[in-house]
Design an enzyme around this catalytic site. Sequence first.
Site, PDB file in Angstrom:
ATOM      1  N   GLY A   1     -13.212  35.186 -55.139  1.00  0.00           N
ATOM      2  CA  GLY A   1     -14.022  35.560 -53.421  1.00  0.00           C
ATOM      3  C   GLY A   1     -15.148  34.063 -52.699  1.00  0.00           C
TER       4      GLY A   1
ATOM      5  N   GLU B   1      -8.881  35.226 -59.376  1.00  0.00           N
ATOM      6  CA  GLU B   1      -7.935  35.587 -58.563  1.00  0.00           C
ATOM      7  C   GLU B   1      -8.374  34.495 -57.161  1.00  0.00           C
ATOM      8  OE1 GLU B   1      -6.498  39.380 -58.580  1.00  0.00           O
ATOM      9  OE2 GLU B   1      -7.295  40.295 -57.847  1.00  0.00           O
TER      10      GLU B   1
ATOM     11  N   GLY C   1      -8.187  32.538 -54.052  1.00  0.00           N
ATOM     12  CA  GLY C   1      -7.336  32.815 -52.404  1.00  0.00           C
ATOM     13  C   GLY C   1      -7.972  31.606 -51.797  1.00  0.00           C
TER      14      GLY C   1
ATOM     15  N   CYS D   1      -3.559  34.163 -23.208  1.00  0.00           N
ATOM     16  CA  CYS D   1      -4.119  35.363 -21.996  1.00  0.00           C
ATOM     17  C   CYS D   1      -4.918  36.668 -22.420  1.00  0.00           C
ATOM     18  CB  CYS D   1      -2.947  36.783 -21.640  1.00  0.00           C
ATOM     19  SG  CYS D   1      -1.261  35.301 -21.130  1.00  0.00           S
ATOM     20  N   GLU D   2      -6.059  36.457 -23.035  1.00  0.00           N
ATOM     21  CA  GLU D   2      -7.058  36.819 -23.466  1.00  0.00           C
ATOM     22  C   GLU D   2      -8.251  36.708 -23.749  1.00  0.00           C
ATOM     23  OE1 GLU D   2      -5.944  39.796 -26.034  1.00  0.00           O
ATOM     24  OE2 GLU D   2      -7.882  39.604 -27.142  1.00  0.00           O
TER      25      GLU D   2
END
Length: 468
Positions: free
Chosen positions: A276, A318, A320, A389-390
């Site tokens: 976190g 843990e 990340g 295309c967004e």
Amino acid sequence: MVSTPSRITSPRGTDYLSSGADPVSDRSPNQQLLPLTAKVNSDDQLTIGGVAVSELVKIYGSPLYILDEESLRAACRQYREALKRYYPGEATVLYASKAWNCLAICAIAGSEGLGIDVASGGELYTALQAGVAADRIYFHGNNKSATELAEALEVGSHIVVDNWLELESLAQLSGAQGKTVPILIRITPGIECHTHEYIRTGHIDSKFGFDPNQIEAVLQEIAQQPSLDFQGFHAHIGSQIFELEPHKDLPGVMVQWFLKAREIGLSPSVLNVGGGLGIRYTEDDDPPSIDAWVKQVCTAMVAACKNAQITPPHLICEPGRSLVGSSCITAYTVGSRKAIPDMRTYIAVDGGMSDNARPITYQALYRPVAVDRMAQPCTETVTVAGKHCESGDILIQQAQLPPLQSGDILAILATGAYNYSMASNYNRVTRPAAVLVGEGQGQVIIERETYQDLVSCDRLPDRLKSIS
Ligand code: LLP
């Protein structure tokens, strides 16, 4: 017109690109905008690991993920060293590989003495292929399939049990095979934190983990199942957290679960406090260092154990994002430019939401740099658009940059976590390559996808083959 120097500074004002910077080994990678080995050469170019970013793009094309081995290894070491410094008992760091699961990164984390947290059969397979021993792998997930459970059981990894269905399936599967399976139980700790709603997991209304009200029933059930080797508990509060407070509270809550398990006659030995710790994406972010986070967790754990009169258990964390996030940048080539008078200027790059889904998913903010003009003042405010295309495919809404032309290389910083791992083939765009850099060299760790790769799982039924 805005005129901001494009030098990258820390929140405390240290210019990490100047020669007077702190020694590399003293810096916590998660507090840096740039990877630890970043320098500006005499041609005003950004170099990482001793290689100019634009040279890498010439060789490997763009978009390109550029991963600094030294930053990743330094982060791994800082977690391990801090645990040694602040924790009196056994302690293990797991790399939460959902941040970026690939062979090279699992192998680097493994070689630094970390175990691996995996969250799917695919992540498990990759970690094993990278050479990580199964007993150093912890399998997470709120809906592991029967096949995934069987795979984990087969190789002998630890399983972090999330819910009743899984507990029952696992007891049945391991019992039938005459195997014992090492498990942790994931419980929702009921601890709130300030982060994006999608990446909070510690609150009671979360899809992850057992409800703490059910803990007694869960433990009673485990006590009936001889094939379940109950080792302890897991909790994860959320991600990209800058406060230390939630991790001060967590050990106290977890130690109570530990006592409850003992009361029921079980012998827990592990408490896994999750990950976190946040990282710095822009100048405004000021996360605690790895050392400060570990110190907080350890101090709180030791105090909670003392209070409960128990020996500090095997502590697992843990992380990340804070391991891999700040180790990587993504280089893009600038293409079209659209200036709408008195409104906005768009510059479009050759990637976008397919290689970095975080801006469109979490409104995440990022810092860009013009890699060949590092000292040039940022005299333009532009919107960095992706190529999809967004309309929402915008990487940075308000980017301060020197004026850039088509063909210039722009890099977005701190893209190591949840970028490649969340990449897609939207618009059938091929996923970029990734290179690992260090000591003046780059090495491909993930090849750029090809058009052939894109159709490799497609099948064309015979009756459709003659359409012209
Ligand atoms: N452990 C568990 C059980 C997790 O679910 C996670 C992250 C971690 C550890 C690692 O958390 P970290 O140290 O990276 O904060 N895609 C989102 C983040 C999702 C996090 C999922 N779980 C993003 O891009 O911000």
